[in-house]
Scaffold this active site. Sequence first.
Site, PDB file in Angstrom:
ATOM      1  CG  ASP A  12      -1.847  -1.199   1.236  1.00  0.00           C
ATOM      2  OD1 ASP A  12      -2.214  -1.662   0.146  1.00  0.00           O
ATOM      3  OD2 ASP A  12      -2.177  -1.677   2.340  1.00  0.00           O
ATOM      4  N   GLY A  14       1.566   3.037  -2.507  1.00  0.00           N
ATOM      5  CA  GLY A  14       1.199   3.947  -3.608  1.00  0.00           C
ATOM      6  C   GLY A  14       1.807   3.457  -4.924  1.00  0.00           C
ATOM      7  CE  LYS A  15       2.351  -2.493  -4.325  1.00  0.00           C
ATOM      8  NZ  LYS A  15       2.008  -2.138  -2.939  1.00  0.00           N
ATOM      9  CE  LYS A  17       1.173  10.261  -7.791  1.00  0.00           C
ATOM     10  NZ  LYS A  17       1.076  11.543  -7.153  1.00  0.00           N
ATOM     11  N   GLY A  39      -4.672  -4.315  -3.509  1.00  0.00           N
ATOM     12  CA  GLY A  39      -5.666  -3.266  -3.745  1.00  0.00           C
ATOM     13  C   GLY A  39      -4.908  -2.038  -4.207  1.00  0.00           C
ATOM     14  CG  HIS A  40      -2.453  -2.222  -6.897  1.00  0.00           C
ATOM     15  ND1 HIS A  40      -1.851  -3.059  -7.802  1.00  0.00           N
ATOM     16  CD2 HIS A  40      -1.925  -2.556  -5.695  1.00  0.00           C
ATOM     17  CE1 HIS A  40      -0.990  -3.844  -7.170  1.00  0.00           C
ATOM     18  NE2 HIS A  40      -1.021  -3.566  -5.900  1.00  0.00           N
ATOM     19  CB  THR A 127      -6.567 -10.362   1.628  1.00  0.00           C
ATOM     20  OG1 THR A 127      -5.999 -11.390   0.805  1.00  0.00           O
ATOM     21  CG2 THR A 127      -5.524  -9.274   1.851  1.00  0.00           C
ATOM     22  CD  GLN A 221       0.678  -8.863  -2.621  1.00  0.00           C
ATOM     23  OE1 GLN A 221       1.325  -9.502  -3.417  1.00  0.00           O
ATOM     24  NE2 GLN A 221      -0.586  -8.584  -2.830  1.00  0.00           N
ATOM     25  CB  VAL A 296      -7.662  -0.856  -1.666  1.00  0.00           C
ATOM     26  CG1 VAL A 296      -8.464  -0.845  -2.952  1.00  0.00           C
ATOM     27  CG2 VAL A 296      -6.860   0.420  -1.528  1.00  0.00           C
ATOM     28  CE  LYS A 328      -1.313   7.855   1.174  1.00  0.00           C
ATOM     29  NZ  LYS A 328      -2.226   7.033   1.888  1.00  0.00           N
ATOM     30  CG  ASP A 330       0.340  14.504   0.577  1.00  0.00           C
ATOM     31  OD1 ASP A 330       1.074  13.632   0.080  1.00  0.00           O
ATOM     32  OD2 ASP A 330      -0.871  14.330   0.812  1.00  0.00           O
ATOM     33  CB  VAL A 413       3.052  16.410  -3.025  1.00  0.00           C
ATOM     34  CG1 VAL A 413       4.539  16.482  -2.724  1.00  0.00           C
ATOM     35  CG2 VAL A 413       2.774  16.919  -4.445  1.00  0.00           C
TER      36      VAL A 413
HETATM   37  P1  GDP Z   1      -0.696   0.366  -3.551  1.00  0.00           P
HETATM   38  O1  GDP Z   1      -1.338  -0.892  -3.082  1.00  0.00           O
HETATM   39  O2  GDP Z   1       0.755   0.409  -3.258  1.00  0.00           O
HETATM   40  O3  GDP Z   1      -0.976   0.684  -5.003  1.00  0.00           O
HETATM   41  O4  GDP Z   1      -1.346   1.549  -2.687  1.00  0.00           O
HETATM   42  P2  GDP Z   1      -2.894   1.698  -2.250  1.00  0.00           P
HETATM   43  O5  GDP Z   1      -3.688   2.120  -3.430  1.00  0.00           O
HETATM   44  O6  GDP Z   1      -3.339   0.508  -1.500  1.00  0.00           O
HETATM   45  O7  GDP Z   1      -2.772   2.847  -1.157  1.00  0.00           O
HETATM   46  C1  GDP Z   1      -2.191   4.077  -1.451  1.00  0.00           C
HETATM   47  C2  GDP Z   1      -3.226   5.174  -1.195  1.00  0.00           C
HETATM   48  O8  GDP Z   1      -2.566   6.412  -1.101  1.00  0.00           O
HETATM   49  C3  GDP Z   1      -4.240   5.339  -2.292  1.00  0.00           C
HETATM   50  O9  GDP Z   1      -5.466   5.753  -1.732  1.00  0.00           O
HETATM   51  C4  GDP Z   1      -3.645   6.445  -3.165  1.00  0.00           C
HETATM   52  O10 GDP Z   1      -4.624   7.159  -3.893  1.00  0.00           O
HETATM   53  C5  GDP Z   1      -3.024   7.309  -2.111  1.00  0.00           C
HETATM   54  N1  GDP Z   1      -1.820   8.056  -2.519  1.00  0.00           N
HETATM   55  C6  GDP Z   1      -0.819   7.673  -3.349  1.00  0.00           C
HETATM   56  N2  GDP Z   1       0.170   8.589  -3.357  1.00  0.00           N
HETATM   57  C7  GDP Z   1      -0.212   9.570  -2.510  1.00  0.00           C
HETATM   58  C8  GDP Z   1       0.397  10.788  -2.052  1.00  0.00           C
HETATM   59  O11 GDP Z   1       1.499  11.132  -2.420  1.00  0.00           O
HETATM   60  N3  GDP Z   1      -0.298  11.521  -1.133  1.00  0.00           N
HETATM   61  C9  GDP Z   1      -1.522  11.153  -0.681  1.00  0.00           C
HETATM   62  N4  GDP Z   1      -2.121  11.925   0.217  1.00  0.00           N
HETATM   63  N5  GDP Z   1      -2.126  10.023  -1.078  1.00  0.00           N
HETATM   64  C10 GDP Z   1      -1.476   9.232  -1.966  1.00  0.00           C
HETATM   65  P1  IMO Z   2      -0.935  -4.180  -2.197  1.00  0.00           P
HETATM   66  O1  IMO Z   2      -0.498  -4.715  -3.543  1.00  0.00           O
HETATM   67  C1  IMO Z   2      -0.908  -4.636   2.098  1.00  0.00           C
HETATM   68  C2  IMO Z   2      -0.964  -8.720   3.641  1.00  0.00           C
HETATM   69  C3  IMO Z   2      -2.192  -9.184   4.401  1.00  0.00           C
HETATM   70  C4  IMO Z   2      -1.556 -10.150   5.369  1.00  0.00           C
HETATM   71  C5  IMO Z   2      -0.460 -10.806   4.531  1.00  0.00           C
HETATM   72  C6  IMO Z   2      -0.875 -12.144   3.925  1.00  0.00           C
HETATM   73  O2  IMO Z   2      -2.209  -3.422  -2.240  1.00  0.00           O
HETATM   74  O3  IMO Z   2       0.183  -3.432  -1.566  1.00  0.00           O
HETATM   75  P2  IMO Z   2      -2.456 -12.806   1.894  1.00  0.00           P
HETATM   76  O4  IMO Z   2      -3.912 -12.559   1.670  1.00  0.00           O
HETATM   77  O5  IMO Z   2      -1.571 -12.234   0.845  1.00  0.00           O
HETATM   78  O6  IMO Z   2      -2.138 -14.242   2.167  1.00  0.00           O
HETATM   79  O7  IMO Z   2      -2.127 -12.030   3.277  1.00  0.00           O
HETATM   80  O8  IMO Z   2      -0.168  -9.890   3.492  1.00  0.00           O
HETATM   81  N1  IMO Z   2      -1.229  -8.206   2.289  1.00  0.00           N
HETATM   82  C7  IMO Z   2      -1.160  -6.909   1.964  1.00  0.00           C
HETATM   83  N2  IMO Z   2      -0.935  -5.826   2.746  1.00  0.00           N
HETATM   84  N3  IMO Z   2      -1.054  -4.506   0.780  1.00  0.00           N
HETATM   85  C8  IMO Z   2      -1.251  -5.575  -0.018  1.00  0.00           C
HETATM   86  O9  IMO Z   2      -1.262  -5.493  -1.359  1.00  0.00           O
HETATM   87  C9  IMO Z   2      -1.353  -6.853   0.579  1.00  0.00           C
HETATM   88  N4  IMO Z   2      -1.565  -8.105   0.106  1.00  0.00           N
HETATM   89  C10 IMO Z   2      -1.465  -8.912   1.171  1.00  0.00           C
HETATM   90  O10 IMO Z   2      -2.830  -8.107   5.053  1.00  0.00           O
HETATM   91  O11 IMO Z   2      -0.911  -9.441   6.402  1.00  0.00           O
HETATM   92 MG    MG Z   3      -2.832  -1.553  -1.761  1.00  0.00          MG
END
Ligand code: GDP
Ligand code: IMO
Ligand code: MG
Length: 423
Positions: A12, A14-15, A17, A39-40, A127, A221, A296, A328, A330, A413
């Site tokens: 999570d 912010g990959k 983005k 969850g992206h 998950t 991840q 997400v 993030k 910001d 940001v």
């Molecule tokens: P991922 O799984 O690595 O793709 O990240 P997620 O989508 O799960 O979580 C990242 C969250 O941070 C999302 O809601 C993005 O829209 C948000 N986000 C990404 N970059 C930034 C940033 O620079 N600042 C802020 N405030 N939010 C961001």
């Molecule tokens: P993105 O791609 C954050 C975590 C789960 C749990 C562990 C094992 O959005 O960054 P699993 O269902 O994979 O067997 O769960 O990994 N986990 C994540 N945490 N972001 C994710 O994906 C994750 N995918 C799995 O919360 O701790």
């Molecule tokens: Mg995510």
Amino acid sequence: MNKVVVGAQWGDEGKAKITDLLAQDADLIIRYQGGCNAGHTVVVDNKTFKFHLIPSGILYGDKDCFIGAGTVILPEYFEEEVSGLIKDGINVSRLKVSPLASITMPYHTEVDGFVESTAKKGKIGTTKKGIGPTYTDKYARIGLKIQDLYSKETLSEKLDVILPIKNKTLEQVYGLEPYSKEKVLELCEKYAKIFEPYVCFKWQELLEKSRKKIVLFEGAQGVMLDVDYGTYPFVTSSNPIGGGAATGSGYGPKMIDEVVGVAKAYVTRVGEGPFVTELTDEIGDKIREIGHEYGVTTGRPRRCGWFDAVTMRYAVLVGGLTTIALTKADVFDTFDEIKVCTAYKDTRDGKIYKSYPTDVYMHKYLEPVYETHKGWNEDITGIRKYDKLPENCRRYLARLEQLLEVPISIVSVGPSREQTIFK
Ligand code: GDP
Ligand code: IMO
Ligand code: MG
């Protein structure tokens, strides 16, 4: 230049983005591991898109997007995600799925859910998307691949081997219902229809053709959730590290020029497992609220903490990171003080760890050694140039670069595409 986008922390970061941004220059985007545990989020023109399996590059409509052999796919989730995109008017005609990707069967999600809800000790906090059980079967060589759906003979032969083992485990170990061959064949017929428009039997041609073009590899991840290098057993069951891009995509490591590690200016984690810089106080709550740190995929509140340079230096090493996209920043706009963990201290004997200690069962004895930085108390979400960032912010970033010994080439940001600073 071919790049891999790798989560540098516990996911999570912010990959998506960053993938979406870098995809502008790419011809082919490959998701190389994981499944719909991911969850992206991508924000474009004030519209939010959430992806689980499909590469974020799909939004451009004119790029090949390939879900590689290293992934595991839950067919119904895939179907739902694709139809959501079609409804939004996104062109999915260049979405392609590897016939070698593994299928998550209903018994995988059942086992994952069962283990998670009944575990008294050692709960992972998964998950519940069947990820672990699907990879378990893959490595035990009793998994189904997408290509099996299109050969009656192969499927029948495989099921005659798989089902007796599977059913014995389902009934005797978990007390769950067995699956008849008829039932599984019926499911597979349905799955074959779901994947039919997307399965790419000519994937070798696709990869061959794109060899001279620009390829972007998208990880899910993060390094600290890697099955080999993360906080095992509190990890996922695949290899998010840069090296995973080679095994999961079908290209060799020489295709990779740069590994972009995506890290937040702080750290979050969902699920169980050690987290040395975790903040369980009002500062942690403040980060969660400002950063909207809720999952997400599962909606769970994310655990929040200060930036951990110990795990990050480790992530640079084992993740093969060559540059950092810091997101993030910001979120700290209203913070007077920002802390960075530069080492761990063992509370039993005072021993200082500058390198990441891999026995995670001992992490409960560790406390972070922090240095404190002055905040910038300024809204940076509208800034687009590095030298326009407040001095304290630039100092903070420079210190992170010094600690990690890799450049920070992107500073994010805000969630939208344009809220990005390329250094
Ligand atoms: P991922 O799984 O690595 O793709 O990240 P997620 O989508 O799960 O979580 C990242 C969250 O941070 C999302 O809601 C993005 O829209 C948000 N986000 C990404 N970059 C930034 C940033 O620079 N600042 C802020 N405030 N939010 C961001
Ligand atoms: P993105 O791609 C954050 C975590 C789960 C749990 C562990 C094992 O959005 O960054 P699993 O269902 O994979 O067997 O769960 O990994 N986990 C994540 N945490 N972001 C994710 O994906 C994750 N995918 C799995 O919360 O701790
Ligand atoms: Mg995510």
